[in-house]
Design a protein around this motif. Structure first.
Motif, PDB file in Angstrom:
ATOM      1  N   VAL A 201      27.859  27.562 -16.918  1.00 56.56           N
ATOM      2  CA  VAL A 201      28.176  26.635 -15.848  1.00 56.56           C
ATOM      3  C   VAL A 201      27.143  26.697 -14.730  1.00 56.56           C
ATOM      4  O   VAL A 201      27.280  25.997 -13.728  1.00 56.56           O
ATOM      5  CB  VAL A 201      29.581  26.922 -15.268  1.00 56.56           C
ATOM      6  N   TYR A 202      26.109  27.515 -14.897  1.00 54.86           N
ATOM      7  CA  TYR A 202      25.016  27.551 -13.928  1.00 54.86           C
ATOM      8  C   TYR A 202      23.989  26.446 -14.184  1.00 54.86           C
ATOM      9  O   TYR A 202      22.910  26.457 -13.593  1.00 54.86           O
ATOM     10  CB  TYR A 202      24.316  28.914 -13.967  1.00 54.86           C
ATOM     11  N   LEU A 203      24.325  25.523 -15.056  1.00 56.45           N
ATOM     12  CA  LEU A 203      23.391  24.451 -15.392  1.00 56.45           C
ATOM     13  C   LEU A 203      22.969  23.668 -14.152  1.00 56.45           C
ATOM     14  O   LEU A 203      21.786  23.408 -13.933  1.00 56.45           O
ATOM     15  CB  LEU A 203      24.042  23.514 -16.421  1.00 56.45           C
ATOM     16  N   GLY A 204      23.933  23.295 -13.307  1.00 53.65           N
ATOM     17  CA  GLY A 204      23.605  22.563 -12.086  1.00 53.65           C
ATOM     18  C   GLY A 204      22.771  23.393 -11.125  1.00 53.65           C
ATOM     19  O   GLY A 204      21.866  22.882 -10.456  1.00 53.65           O
ATOM     20  N   GLN A 205      23.064  24.708 -11.041  1.00 53.06           N
ATOM     21  CA  GLN A 205      22.263  25.589 -10.189  1.00 53.06           C
ATOM     22  C   GLN A 205      20.835  25.658 -10.695  1.00 53.06           C
ATOM     23  O   GLN A 205      19.877  25.631  -9.923  1.00 53.06           O
ATOM     24  CB  GLN A 205      22.881  26.987 -10.185  1.00 53.06           C
ATOM     25  N   GLY A 206      20.676  25.738 -12.017  1.00 53.31           N
ATOM     26  CA  GLY A 206      19.341  25.750 -12.601  1.00 53.31           C
ATOM     27  C   GLY A 206      18.577  24.482 -12.280  1.00 53.31           C
ATOM     28  O   GLY A 206      17.382  24.524 -11.958  1.00 53.31           O
ATOM     29  N   ARG A 207      19.256  23.346 -12.350  1.00 53.39           N
ATOM     30  CA  ARG A 207      18.605  22.069 -12.010  1.00 53.39           C
ATOM     31  C   ARG A 207      18.101  22.100 -10.560  1.00 53.39           C
ATOM     32  O   ARG A 207      16.974  21.668 -10.271  1.00 53.39           O
ATOM     33  CB  ARG A 207      19.622  20.938 -12.203  1.00 53.39           C
ATOM     34  N   SER A 208      18.924  22.616  -9.661  1.00 53.79           N
ATOM     35  CA  SER A 208      18.538  22.681  -8.248  1.00 53.79           C
ATOM     36  C   SER A 208      17.308  23.553  -8.042  1.00 53.79           C
ATOM     37  O   SER A 208      16.360  23.176  -7.338  1.00 53.79           O
ATOM     38  CB  SER A 208      19.715  23.204  -7.422  1.00 53.79           C
ATOM     39  N   TRP A 209      17.290  24.733  -8.673  1.00 54.88           N
ATOM     40  CA  TRP A 209      16.143  25.632  -8.516  1.00 54.88           C
ATOM     41  C   TRP A 209      14.876  25.038  -9.128  1.00 54.88           C
ATOM     42  O   TRP A 209      13.786  25.134  -8.543  1.00 54.88           O
ATOM     43  CB  TRP A 209      16.447  26.979  -9.173  1.00 54.88           C
ATOM     44  N   LEU A 210      15.023  24.442 -10.304  1.00 51.17           N
ATOM     45  CA  LEU A 210      13.857  23.847 -10.967  1.00 51.17           C
ATOM     46  C   LEU A 210      13.273  22.711 -10.127  1.00 51.17           C
ATOM     47  O   LEU A 210      12.047  22.610  -9.967  1.00 51.17           O
ATOM     48  CB  LEU A 210      14.254  23.346 -12.351  1.00 51.17           C
TER      49      LEU A 210
END
Length: 804
Positions: free
Chosen positions: A427-436
């Motif tokens: 569920v960290y997919l959205g967090q990963g998108r933000s960091w990327l």
């Protein structure tokens, strides 16, 4: 010397001015320990409520000690040699003899059933230890209850760690009723109402109250200090001021002990009891966010001043002084600082001008952790490594923020790409998108590194269904490859082109790009790339109806996974093979393959993989006219898609048609696309629990003893003979509203709760649900833990009021 007179029960105990809130389990446990042992020490950080718990226990057990219960406050004793004088003064034993005072105290208590409470022992440990040892050896009927931030270290001592009060999870806070169930909230309300009678928890402020209690770590003193601010501030305003908690959380009163008047003075007291090295380590530990392990402490905190070989002993001493909290983690141990303790340590670190240095070491350590996991990803440690990244996410976030603060853009880029497996499978997919996205706005990275960031960003955007941004990222990745960004850049770009084409339904192009990527990954010896490209290639071929080649590629990928001990891509390959097998007209074979894939997914808690497999199982059930089962599976899948923030169509248009067909059959049969488990299951329910629910309906002899939960009973031929409405969850309602605790129950747990409310024993419940009694025992244990209850009667009462 005359014998002591018989005392009235409780004569030696101070009166309390406020009500005692919560701590039911602790009260029972401490009373049990006192009945079994002669010295019980309550340990815990300052402000956690050790004194108040000791007083409440003493009041409750006073009738068991007809010769007296005495309370000795050692706070004002500054010399450990004066401990006997403090105790003697309370007992009425005066120094009027040439005999040593400790001997007189022993004589005074010998032969009497009495309880002595020794409060605030941490700063005079040696004196307390000597006296208690004398009493234990020479006064057989005396019981001792001590409170101390540090263990006494006396033979026969039994410890009871006093933990902070339970707090609600702010992210899953419900309304006023569910939030108000927690002891921390109850304490806040009790103390706030005492000074502001109009204060109450409402649905509007419940989330702020939950956040306030959580940010104060459930520490009773901090909560009581915060309650005094609710006279003039709202809970939201107090939360906003907690960054400066040491100035906000104070109180004034002549009757208040000096170190209880502010959070600052309370923690100052703990700090003053530490050695120079212990203080140095406390300050350095403040760079950790959340929990941490010993290896991280040695890597981040050790230097010439604190040698690595001394770190463990220092950590152990800080644990003994209740500065560091121990958190069991399976067969290992992790550590944590309460937020109040951590913030205090960060201030000391800044004063020592070491914050930048220690944060840099913290960044380097967690970059190494991320890249080590990425390097060995396709091996037997995969599931454990993914669990590690999830456990360490708070520290990984802190490391990432440090890289940005230091303007070390390349390190930030390496970190976000090193965490790619975390982004793809949680569920960290959205967090990963933000960091990327953030990293791609930073200047300076060389082409090869930027291409890696872009390739990960393309995959993440596709998973989230953001095709346009994925196209833009892919175009830049291709440009870097074309201008000489290196062979790996070209390989990444080719693979990303295949994923983009697959998700957009351009299947022939996807196959062509994937075939090229396979050759490039094979040329470079990149087995991770081979595993990640083969199953989408097989998926594209299955969509095109090229079933034989899809099967060959899947089996080739499965062999490679077996050789490496890799499991995650193996589960995705089984998903593709299961989907293709169903398309070829073998629903039983497809179900077995998908069941095997889901069984693997239980070790990963991967919501994306689980949702994809459960979706196909729903389609299979609908195609066999098992509509209730299809509806239940479809709703579990939908709840996972909602948590991730994406949908099945994001994984390619060819997957939308069978999803729509399944949903249409459910609706046509009178089912609901929005009923059942999806409305009950919140983010706090683990993916593995949902998988367990679904696997119960998947016939597989290898899983005969797995915990059933979907309500599907096996027929004589091992098939799905019928559905059990009590287990399917198809008619359950409630979604964490006022009557439902934030830790929601799974469908199977709710079914067990219903049968408990119906008065059935565990054995009877097992017979009703066609499971083993041990399985029911496990369900009931999880129900009690999630609801914060201790008895079946509480579960029954809760279900009667709210579960229906």
């Amino acid at each position: 010397m005359s014998r002591p007179r018989s005392r009235r029960p409780g004569e030696g105990l101070p009166r309390t001015a406020t009500t005692f809130v919560g701590r039911r389990r602790e009260l029972v446990e401490v009373r049990r320990l006192l009945a079994e042992s002669r010295l019980v020490t309550l340990t815990g950080p300052g402000g956690v409520g050790k004194t108040r718990l000791a007083l409440e226990v003493a009041h409750q057990v006073q009738r068991a000690f007809p010769d007296g219960v005495w309370f000795v406050d050692l706070e004002t004793v500054t010399d450990e040699s004066r401990v006997p004088q403090a105790v003697g003064a309370v007992l009425g034993v005066l120094e009027r003899s040439a005999r040593p005072l400790p001997d007189q105290i022993v004589d005074h208590l010998s032969g009497r059933r009495a309880l002595v409470v020794l409060d605030n022992c941490e700063h005079v440990l040696a004196g307390v230890a000597r006296l208690t040892d004398d009493l234990l050896r020479r006064a057989d009927d005396v019981r001792l209850l001590a409170t101390s931030r540090h263990v006494l270290g006396v033979q026969g001592e039994h410890l009871r760690v006093v933990s902070p009060l339970p707090v609600p999870c702010p992210a899953a806070a419900g309304g006023a009723v569910s939030t108000g169930r927690y002891d921390a909230v109850r304490l806040l309300v009790d103390r706030a109402v005492a000074i502001e009678p109009r204060f109450m928890i409402t649905d509007a402020n419940a989330a702020d109250v939950a956040t306030l209690c959580a940010q104060l770590d459930g520490l009773p003193l901090a909560i009581e200090l915060a309650a005094t601010r609710l006279r003039t501030l709202t809970p939201e305003q107090v939360v906003q001021r907690l960054a400066g908690r040491f100035g906000v959380l104070t109180r004034i009163g002549a009757a208040v002990q000096p170190r209880q008047r502010s959070l600052q003075s309370l923690v100052d007291w703990s700090y003053s009891l530490c050695s120079v090295r212990e203080r140095a380590l406390w300050a350095r530990l403040s760079v950790f966010a959340g929990s941490f392990d010993l290896a991280a402490v040695e890597s981040v905190c050790a230097d010439s001043e604190l040698p690595a070989e001394a770190v463990y002993d220092l950590v152990d001493r800080l644990v003994a002084q209740s500065v560091v909290v121990v958190e069991p983690d399976g067969d290992r141990v992790r550590f944590r600082l309460l937020e109040t303790i951590r913030q205090y340590g960060r201030e000391r670190l800044a004063e020592q001008d070491l914050e930048r240095v220690v944060r840099r070491r913290h960044l380097d350590h967690y970059l190494t952790v991320a890249e080590r996991v990425a390097l060995r990803w396709c091996g037997p440690t995969q599931a454990a490594d993914l669990a590690l990244l999830r456990t360490e996410f708070g520290n990984l976030r802190a490391a990432y923020e440090c890289a940005l603060d230091l303007e070390d853009h390349d390190t930030a880029a390496r970190l976000v790409t090193g965490l790619r497996s975390l982004w793809y499978t949680s569920v960290y997919l959205g967090q990963g998108r933000s960091w990327l996205d953030e990293v791609l706005l930073l200047p300076g990275s060389e082409d090869a590194l930027r291409a890696r960031v872009l390739s990960v960003a393309v995959w993440v955007c596709l998973l989230l269904g953001d095709a346009q941004v994925a196209i833009d990222r892919l175009a830049e990745c291709v440009r870097i490859a074309e201008r000489g960004g290196g062979r790996r850049a070209l390989t990444f770009a080719t693979y990303a082109q295949g994923m983009q084409a697959l998700f957009c339904g351009e299947l022939d192009l996807a196959v062509e790009r994937f075939d090229t990527a396979v050759r490039l990954f094979d040329r470079d010896g990149d087995v991770e790339g081979l595993l990640w490209v083969r199953f989408p290639l097989a998926l594209a071929l299955s969509h095109l109806g090229v079933h034989d080649r899809a099967t060959v590629i899947c089996h080739r990928s499965l062999r490679l996974s077996s050789e490496l001990g890799e499991q995650l891509c193996r589960s995705y390959t089984l998903w593709v093979l299961g989907l293709d097998t169903w398309r070829r007209g073998d629903p039983a074979g497809a179900t077995r393959l998908l069941g095997e894939g889901l069984t693997i997914q239980r070790s990963f808690d991967d919501p994306i993989g689980a949702a994809l497999m459960i979706e196909v199982l729903a389609w299979i059930a609908a195609s066999q006219d098992l509509i209730p089962l299809a509806a239940a599976r479809l709703e579990v899948a939908r709840s996972l898609w909602t948590d991730i923030g994406t949908a099945i169509e994001a994984f390619g248009l060819p997957l939308r048609a069978p999803h729509d067909a399944c949903e249409a059959r459910v609706l046509a049969a009178g089912g609901s696309a929005a009923a059942g488990p999806a409305r009950l299951i919140g983010r706090v329910v683990r993916v593995s629990d949902l998988i367990a629910d679904v696997l119960d309906g998947v016939p597989d002899p290898a899983r005969r003893d797995a915990t059933p939960a979907s309500g599907v009973r096996r027929g004589a031929r091992g098939g799905e003979s019928r559905t059990d409405p009590a287990g399917s969850g198809g008619t359950r309602s409630g979604s964490g509203g006022p009557g439902l605790p934030t830790c929601s129950l799974t469908a199977r747990e709710l079914a067990v709760a219903e049968l408990v409310a119906g008065g059935l024993t565990n054995r009877a419940i097992a017979a009703r649900l066609v499971v083993s009694p041990r399985t029911v025992d496990g369900h009931l244990e999880r129900i009690l833990a999630k609801l914060g209850f201790t008895s079946r009667a509480q579960v029954a009462a809760w279900f009667t009021e709210h579960g229906r």
